[in-house]
Design a protein around this motif. Structure first.
Motif, PDB file in Angstrom:
ATOM      1  N   ALA A 197       0.827  -1.206   0.000  1.00 29.74           N
ATOM      2  CA  ALA A 197       0.000   0.000   0.000  1.00 29.74           C
ATOM      3  C   ALA A 197       0.861   1.256   0.000  1.00 29.74           C
ATOM      4  CB  ALA A 197      -0.934  -0.005   1.214  1.00 29.74           C
ATOM      5  N   LEU A 198       1.942   1.226   0.767  1.00 31.63           N
ATOM      6  CA  LEU A 198       2.833   2.382   0.808  1.00 31.63           C
ATOM      7  C   LEU A 198       3.422   2.676  -0.558  1.00 31.63           C
ATOM      8  CD1 LEU A 198       4.620   4.457   2.482  1.00 31.63           C
ATOM      9  CD2 LEU A 198       6.378   2.714   2.240  1.00 31.63           C
ATOM     10  N   LEU A 199       3.971   1.650  -1.216  1.00 31.91           N
ATOM     11  CA  LEU A 199       4.613   1.875  -2.508  1.00 31.91           C
ATOM     12  C   LEU A 199       3.621   2.351  -3.563  1.00 31.91           C
ATOM     13  CD1 LEU A 199       7.178  -1.068  -2.618  1.00 31.91           C
ATOM     14  CD2 LEU A 199       7.678   1.380  -2.477  1.00 31.91           C
ATOM     15  N   ARG A 200       2.395   1.871  -3.505  1.00 28.97           N
ATOM     16  CA  ARG A 200       1.385   2.379  -4.433  1.00 28.97           C
ATOM     17  C   ARG A 200       1.129   3.868  -4.186  1.00 28.97           C
ATOM     18  NH1 ARG A 200      -2.958  -2.593  -3.818  1.00 28.97           N
ATOM     19  NH2 ARG A 200      -1.951  -4.055  -5.280  1.00 28.97           N
ATOM     20  N   THR A 201       1.062   4.247  -2.920  1.00 30.01           N
ATOM     21  CA  THR A 201       0.830   5.653  -2.587  1.00 30.01           C
ATOM     22  C   THR A 201       2.002   6.519  -3.038  1.00 30.01           C
ATOM     23  OG1 THR A 201      -0.512   5.025  -0.675  1.00 30.01           O
ATOM     24  CG2 THR A 201       0.370   7.259  -0.705  1.00 30.01           C
ATOM     25  N   VAL A 202       3.225   6.061  -2.783  1.00 33.23           N
ATOM     26  CA  VAL A 202       4.412   6.805  -3.203  1.00 33.23           C
ATOM     27  C   VAL A 202       4.422   6.961  -4.724  1.00 33.23           C
ATOM     28  CG1 VAL A 202       6.930   6.739  -3.338  1.00 33.23           C
ATOM     29  CG2 VAL A 202       5.772   6.134  -1.200  1.00 33.23           C
ATOM     30  N   ARG A 203       4.154   5.877  -5.431  1.00 33.22           N
ATOM     31  CA  ARG A 203       4.108   5.943  -6.900  1.00 33.22           C
ATOM     32  C   ARG A 203       3.094   6.975  -7.371  1.00 33.22           C
ATOM     33  NH1 ARG A 203       1.025   1.070  -9.087  1.00 33.22           N
ATOM     34  NH2 ARG A 203      -0.598   2.314  -8.063  1.00 33.22           N
ATOM     35  N   ASP A 204       1.892   6.920  -6.829  1.00 28.22           N
ATOM     36  CA  ASP A 204       0.840   7.840  -7.272  1.00 28.22           C
ATOM     37  C   ASP A 204       1.200   9.289  -6.940  1.00 28.22           C
ATOM     38  OD1 ASP A 204      -0.493   5.572  -8.093  1.00 28.22           O
ATOM     39  OD2 ASP A 204      -1.907   5.552  -6.397  1.00 28.22           O
ATOM     40  N   ALA A 205       1.813   9.509  -5.777  1.00 29.65           N
ATOM     41  CA  ALA A 205       2.185  10.867  -5.382  1.00 29.65           C
ATOM     42  C   ALA A 205       3.257  11.441  -6.293  1.00 29.65           C
ATOM     43  CB  ALA A 205       2.664  10.880  -3.930  1.00 29.65           C
ATOM     44  N   LEU A 206       4.192  10.611  -6.704  1.00 29.58           N
ATOM     45  CA  LEU A 206       5.297  11.101  -7.540  1.00 29.58           C
ATOM     46  C   LEU A 206       4.853  11.399  -8.966  1.00 29.58           C
ATOM     47  CD1 LEU A 206       8.346  11.621  -6.863  1.00 29.58           C
ATOM     48  CD2 LEU A 206       7.027  10.448  -5.090  1.00 29.58           C
ATOM     49  N   GLU A 207       3.725  10.868  -9.395  1.00 33.13           N
ATOM     50  CA  GLU A 207       3.266  11.138 -10.762  1.00 33.13           C
ATOM     51  C   GLU A 207       2.995  12.621 -10.982  1.00 33.13           C
ATOM     52  OE1 GLU A 207      -0.057   8.620 -11.513  1.00 33.13           O
ATOM     53  OE2 GLU A 207       1.173   6.806 -11.769  1.00 33.13           O
ATOM     54  N   SER A 208       2.577  13.326  -9.915  1.00 32.53           N
ATOM     55  CA  SER A 208       2.271  14.753 -10.052  1.00 32.53           C
ATOM     56  C   SER A 208       3.137  15.636  -9.164  1.00 32.53           C
ATOM     57  CB  SER A 208       0.792  14.994  -9.715  1.00 32.53           C
ATOM     58  OG  SER A 208       0.481  14.543  -8.406  1.00 32.53           O
TER      59      SER A 208
END
Length: 424
Positions: A197-208
């Motif tokens: 869950a953490l890595l998914r959140t980090v990935r999504d945050a870095l997209e923008s």
């Protein structure tokens, strides 16, 4: 005693270390290796996988460590650095001038060794690769000649050394354009709990996220007192805008189990200060690294399962994009400018830790993790796990590199690396 005197026996069948003080002495060492039929190993900070072999002549560049800060050229303050300088020394020398060069992430890494592989550092989204700030270099080629290389002089060699490893000569000096930086916001966040869950959140945050933000995720075992065990997220923000950083990190720090502090500091103080012994043997390992266009759910799940499944394993990710993707792929030998994440997975093959069945399981899992990668990254790739150097380049770059190798090093003098063979 001459600076080129050996650190051990000078017999041609014994390993020998030379410590040149300038480019001419490096050139003399190269000519000597060719004349005596000796293998060559070149080292700067000593962080590489390549160690001297029997009968090798090692050129240790540590004495070529000068750092000269010049005037602003209009595209940045020009900085001339000896290839044997360490990145921590460079950061310290530049800080009083209010400028910085994006380097690697460890202070004791040598400048020359990092550069020829590319240089994916803590400021990669803000400044690009270390090679993207390079404007010229001095290079000793296989014929023992000292040459200047840049976009206007020996441009083919300048293209090749930016990502082509040590295949084309010994880099003795590098000329950079350093951009202003009055400090960074940096720190490590402990990240307990659900890593998927953490890595998914980090990935999504870095997209923008703004390109000022680069994050590095690490999950490591308890092996080295200098590297605390467990999962953590290293944050580096180029600049000192705390409000903007807080906004970019908001979704990440909202995840259960994330805790820590990010503070203002000098860029040099954000670099890893892990001690390093150049003569310490590299532990045997099974590894994979890759540059990926996207960090999709399947890749995240494979990485988390890999780390959980093997006690002495490491998972490492760094965000890319931003300035990393501003440079056209054909500009340098470095590939995969469309990548948004760098990923590495390692299982240490320490005697007694892995049996044959687990070793095969590790290889199978690493192959699955590698699916979809654009290419691998030379600086983090151990030779045993990466026997085919084509994995580091695009097909077009591989063909061009082999042609240049045949032109500049037809006898493959510089072979102690991820070797690019001369074209037939």
């Amino acid at each position: 005693m001459s600076s080129l005197s050996a650190s051990s026996s000078s017999a041609a069948n014994q390993p020998e270390i030379l410590h040149p003080v300038d480019a001419e002495e490096v050139a003399a060492a190269v000519r000597r290796a060719v004349d005596e039929g000796r293998g060559l190993t070149v080292r700067t900070g000593g962080h590489g996988f390549w160690k001297p072999r029997p009968a090798d002549l090692t050129i240790d560049l540590r004495r070529l460590s000068s750092i000269e800060v010049g005037e602003d050229s209009g595209e940045g303050r020009m900085v001339r650095v000896g290839a044997g300088a360490l990145w921590g020394e460079v950061a310290a020398a530049l800080a009083p001038h209010g400028v910085a060069i994006s380097s690697g992430d460890t202070a004791s890494v040598g400048v020359g060794g990092l550069i020829v592989g590319g240089g994916i550092g803590l400021l990669v989204r803000d400044r690009g690769l270390a090679i993207d700030q390079l404007r010229g270099a001095q290079l000793v080629t296989a014929d023992g000649v000292v040459r200047e290389v840049s976009a206007s002089e020996n441009a083919d060699l300048f293209w090749a050394i930016r990502g082509g490893g040590g295949n084309f000569g010994v880099v003795t000096r590098l000329d950079f354009a350093a951009a202003p930086l009055d400090g960074v916001l940096a720190g490590e966040l402990a990240v307990d709990g659900d890593q998927t869950a953490l890595l998914r959140t980090v990935r999504d945050a870095l997209e923008s996220a703004p390109r000022a933000l680069t994050v590095t995720y690490m999950d490591v075992p308890a092996m080295d007192p200098s590297a605390p065990a467990g999962a953590r997220l290293a944050v580096t923000w180029a600049g000192t805008d705390q409000e903007a950083l807080d906004e970019a990190l908001r979704p990440i720090v909202a995840v259960d189990g994330v805790r820590g502090e990010v503070v203002r500091t000098a860029y040099g103080d954000a670099l890893n200060t892990m001690p390093h012994d150049v003569d310490e043997p590299t532990p045997p390992m099974l590894s994979m690294n890759g540059l990926f266009t996207v960090l999709d759910d399947a890749l995240i799940e494979r990485l988390v399962a890999f780390r959980r499944g093997h006690a002495v394993s490491v998972v490492f990710l760094r965000s890319l994009g931003g300035a990393f993707g501003d440079v056209a792929e054909e500009t340098t030998a470095f590939p995969a400018r469309s990548a948004t994440w760098f990923v590495m997975a390692v299982a240490f093959d320490i005697p007694g830790m892995l049996d044959d069945a687990e070793r095969e399981a590790v290889r199978s899992e690493l192959a699955a993790i590698a699916q979809g990668r654009l290419s691998a990254y030379t600086n983090f790739a151990d030779p045993a796990s990466n026997p085919d150097p084509r994995v580091f380049y695009t097909p077009e770059a591989w063909t061009r590199l082999r042609v240049l190798k045949a032109q500049w090093d037809p006898q493959n003098v510089f072979a102690g690396n991820h070797n690019i063979p001369p074209a037939d």
